[in-house]
Design a protein around this motif. Structure first.
Motif, mmCIF file in Angstrom:
data_model
loop_
_atom_site.group_PDB
_atom_site.id
_atom_site.type_symbol
_atom_site.label_atom_id
_atom_site.label_comp_id
_atom_site.label_asym_id
_atom_site.label_seq_id
_atom_site.Cartn_x
_atom_site.Cartn_y
_atom_site.Cartn_z
ATOM 1 N N ARG A 144 -0.205 83.534 42.364
ATOM 2 C CA ARG A 144 0.193 84.520 41.357
ATOM 3 C C ARG A 144 -0.807 84.585 40.208
ATOM 4 O O ARG A 144 -0.982 85.621 39.567
ATOM 5 N N GLU A 168 5.861 80.524 36.201
ATOM 6 C CA GLU A 168 6.261 81.885 36.571
ATOM 7 C C GLU A 168 6.406 82.771 35.333
ATOM 8 O O GLU A 168 5.975 83.924 35.319
ATOM 9 N N GLU A 185 1.828 78.532 45.608
ATOM 10 C CA GLU A 185 2.403 79.840 45.316
ATOM 11 C C GLU A 185 2.069 80.278 43.893
ATOM 12 O O GLU A 185 1.728 81.449 43.647
ATOM 13 N N LEU A 186 2.152 79.354 42.929
ATOM 14 C CA LEU A 186 1.826 79.675 41.541
ATOM 15 C C LEU A 186 0.355 80.059 41.413
ATOM 16 O O LEU A 186 0.019 81.030 40.723
ATOM 17 N N CYS A 235 5.751 74.412 37.529
ATOM 18 C CA CYS A 235 5.750 75.644 38.334
ATOM 19 C C CYS A 235 6.828 76.614 37.856
ATOM 20 O O CYS A 235 6.606 77.834 37.830
ATOM 21 N N VAL A 267 2.845 83.430 33.762
ATOM 22 C CA VAL A 267 2.061 84.482 34.412
ATOM 23 C C VAL A 267 2.479 85.852 33.896
ATOM 24 O O VAL A 267 1.644 86.728 33.650
ATOM 25 N N GLU A 268 3.759 86.052 33.709
ATOM 26 C CA GLU A 268 4.246 87.322 33.167
ATOM 27 C C GLU A 268 3.718 87.543 31.752
ATOM 28 O O GLU A 268 3.323 88.657 31.388
#
Length: 472
Positions: free
Chosen positions: A463, A423, A459-460, A419, A426-427
């Motif tokens: 996103r 993050e 949460e991931l 996770c 994803v960016e």
């Protein structure tokens, strides 16, 4: 032209969208009895242009997962036919026709064709004997291009500028991926191809032909990265022919390696047994393409090009479930890259550095880890090195690295670490329009399903979801 839909494909789309017949009919603005008729008649009915347009719109608005389910169903329908009844071969003249005419036909068809982007994305990719035999016959022949009547051609400066434009397009693709400039590349390819219809001094003709090879290979990569698999393979064939005509063995070998990589990277949906069989067939074909490149051009290649070819070998061996052969090919790739002299390399192989090597090896170990989790730790180690070494302008590669690391950590059971890396991943995904990156994102998203009860995973996934929807 409008691509026709069958009743079976319309039914596959409805099921992929998860809609009942009534809801599907309401959304499409048609009668429920029509939807029922499509289901009953299947391939025996061809829909009219109006209905086809409606379904095209519905498919375009579907999520990537829904489109993947649609593609899976369509391909599973096609797999029911025997291999004798569905045989894909090269477009006539691919290897024997006059080079400029072959390229011109492909370009015109590509730019004019209005077709769906999924469902039949894998159709038209030549494999097996039909792939290899015509290619080997052509490579072994002494192809001679009939002389043309001398006409006013381009000068050396213009030829150099065209080579430079090919280089710029290639660098763009290496950095960002996707097909954002695909039509621009094809337009430039068309212009160079047209110039080759005239007669030129040998050196100018060689440079123009090499520019054609570079542009065709870039068009192939961009087409592949946009989901246009058949067109990608045909552009690779144009690149192979042009590179050989330009007497550029390394570029010719590189185009063959691209053709092999495409086969290795293709996803096959459907039943597990069928998928495994198709993957093995494609891996065998890819291994043979690399052998052909090495046999015909091996003594004229730089060490870096050899290293790249060995990674393609390793990839094929990994697909074939041969870890010992995989490791031997990886060792040869490392040895070749260690002994390489960048000053002797053509500029287009500069992308293949230490980061690319370990990233490629790590990605292949990850594929093996999906079947045997014991390889996950080694995959994470190699991908981690790639992340550290990767040049900052390689956005597509960076996104693939990050997503690969997320999946490797999930396989290892390191959910929190996955996770944390997710993050950053994803960016990175948001900075590229690559179809390959989007497909990788879908795989990782699916891999998180078994951990949805973990708050941070939920949460991931939240996103990731907007990025998945954005590709619809």
């Amino acid at each position: 032209m409008q691509v026709k839909w069958t009743g079976a494909e319309a039914t596959a789309l409805r099921e992929a969208l998860g809609l009942t017949q009534i809801r599907f009919a309401n959304r499409a603005g048609i009668a429920k009895s029509t939807v029922t008729k499509w289901r009953h008649l299947g391939d025996a009915i061809i829909l009219g242009d109006k209905c086809a347009g409606i379904l095209d719109t519905m498919l375009a608005r579907a999520t990537p997962e829904q489109r993947a389910r649609f593609a899976a169903e369509v391909e599973s329908q096609l797999a029911e036919y025997s291999t004798e009844s569905v045989v894909v071969q090269w477009v006539p003249g691919t290897w024997t026709g006059e080079p400029t005419s072959v390229a011109d036909g492909l370009i015109r068809e590509d730019l004019l064709l209005d077709r769906r982007q999924v469902g039949r994305a894998l159709l038209g990719v030549v494999v097996g004997t039909h792939l290899l035999e015509p290619l080997e016959r052509w490579l072994s022949s002494s192809e001679e291009i009939p002389p043309r009547i001398t006409a006013v051609g381009v000068g050396l400066q213009e030829a150099l500028e065209l080579e430079n434009s090919a280089r710029i397009f290639r660098e763009w693709d290496d950095q960002f991926g996707g097909g954002l400039r695909r039509k621009a590349v094809i337009g430039q390819l068309s212009e160079v191809n047209e110039m080759l219809r005239d007669s030129h001094p040998p050196e100018i003709k060689r440079r123009l032909t090499r520019a054609k090879a570079l542009l065709a290979e870039t068009a192939a990569t961009m087409s592949w990265d946009s989901g246009r698999q058949s067109k990608a393979q045909q552009y690779y064939a144009v690149a192979v022919r042009a590179a050989k005509e330009a007497d550029d063995p390394a570029l010719c070998a590189n185009a063959l390696a691209g053709m092999a990589r495409q086969l290795l990277a293709l996803d096959h949906y459907g039943l597990d047994a069928r998928r495994e069989s198709v993957e093995r067939e494609r891996a065998t074909d890819a291994l043979e393409l690399i052998r052909i490149a090495q046999d015909h051009f091996g003594n004229r290649l730089t060490a870096t090009v050899h290293a790249m070819l060995h990674t393609r070998e390793a990839w094929a061996y990994g697909k074939l479930g041969r870890p010992s052969a995989f490791r031997r090919a990886c060792d040869r790739a490392h040895e070749a890259l260690t002994s390489s002299d960048p000053s002797t390399d053509p500029y287009w192989i500069n992308y293949f550095d230490a980061a690319e090597l370990v990233g490629t090896v790590g990605g292949r170990l990850l594929e093996m880890a999906r079947r045997e989790p014991v390889f996950a730790a080694a995959a994470a180690e190699q991908i981690g090195q790639a992340i550290e070494l990767r040049r900052p302008n390689r956005r597509r590669s960076a996104a693939l690295d990050q997503l690969g690391m997320v999946e490797a950590r999930l396989i290892e059971g390191e959910v929190e670490e996955a996770c944390r890396i997710g993050e950053t991943a994803v960016e990175a995904v948001g900075k590229t329009a690559s179809d390959r990156v989007q497909k990788k994102l879908i795989k990782v998203y699916r891999a998180t399903e078994q951990f949805v009860q973990v708050g941070r995973v939920a949460e991931l996934r939240g996103r990731m979801k907007p990025l998945l929807i954005a590709t619809a």
